[in-house]
Design a protein around this motif. Structure first.
Motif, PDB file in Angstrom:
ATOM      1  N   UNK A   4     -37.142  28.761 -21.176  1.00 42.89           N
ATOM      2  CA  UNK A   4     -36.356  29.994 -21.257  1.00 42.89           C
ATOM      3  C   UNK A   4     -35.009  29.710 -21.926  1.00 42.89           C
ATOM      4  N   UNK A   5     -34.376  30.766 -22.402  1.00 43.88           N
ATOM      5  CA  UNK A   5     -33.052  30.628 -23.011  1.00 43.88           C
ATOM      6  C   UNK A   5     -32.050  30.092 -21.997  1.00 43.88           C
ATOM      7  N   UNK A   6     -32.165  30.523 -20.742  1.00 46.50           N
ATOM      8  CA  UNK A   6     -31.257  30.038 -19.696  1.00 46.50           C
ATOM      9  C   UNK A   6     -31.434  28.540 -19.490  1.00 46.50           C
ATOM     10  N   UNK A   7     -32.684  28.078 -19.522  1.00 49.09           N
ATOM     11  CA  UNK A   7     -32.958  26.650 -19.366  1.00 49.09           C
ATOM     12  C   UNK A   7     -32.376  25.877 -20.553  1.00 49.09           C
ATOM     13  N   UNK A   8     -32.521  26.410 -21.745  1.00 46.36           N
ATOM     14  CA  UNK A   8     -31.964  25.759 -22.935  1.00 46.36           C
ATOM     15  C   UNK A   8     -30.453  25.637 -22.817  1.00 46.36           C
TER      16      UNK A   8
END
Length: 72
Positions: A4-8
């Motif tokens: 996910x973008x949050x994980x990135x």
């Protein structure tokens, strides 16, 4: 599973706080020769350089032969 973008963003934040890139400038011919050498060993230039740095900082750990004991 896609990251996910949050994980990135979390990964980038951690890397910024905990990691650093070292660099070296070489003549193109030397850099190409080193990359070819690394490829011939089935490794990347980064992996070879990283192992070398670890061997200097942590001489008690033998990166290439972890099961062999070093003689003193």
């Amino acid at each position: 599973m896609a990251i996910t973008e949050a994980h990135k963003r979390a990964n980038q934040k951690w890397d910024k706080q905990n990691m650093m890139t070292l660099g070296v400038r070489l003549k193109k011919s030397d850099a190409i020769a080193f990359k070819e050498y690394a490829a011939s060993q089935g490794r990347t230039a980064n992996a070879i350089l990283k192992d070398y740095v670890f061997s200097i900082l942590h001489p008690e750990r033998d990166v290439e032969n972890p099961s062999e004991e070093k003689s003193e």
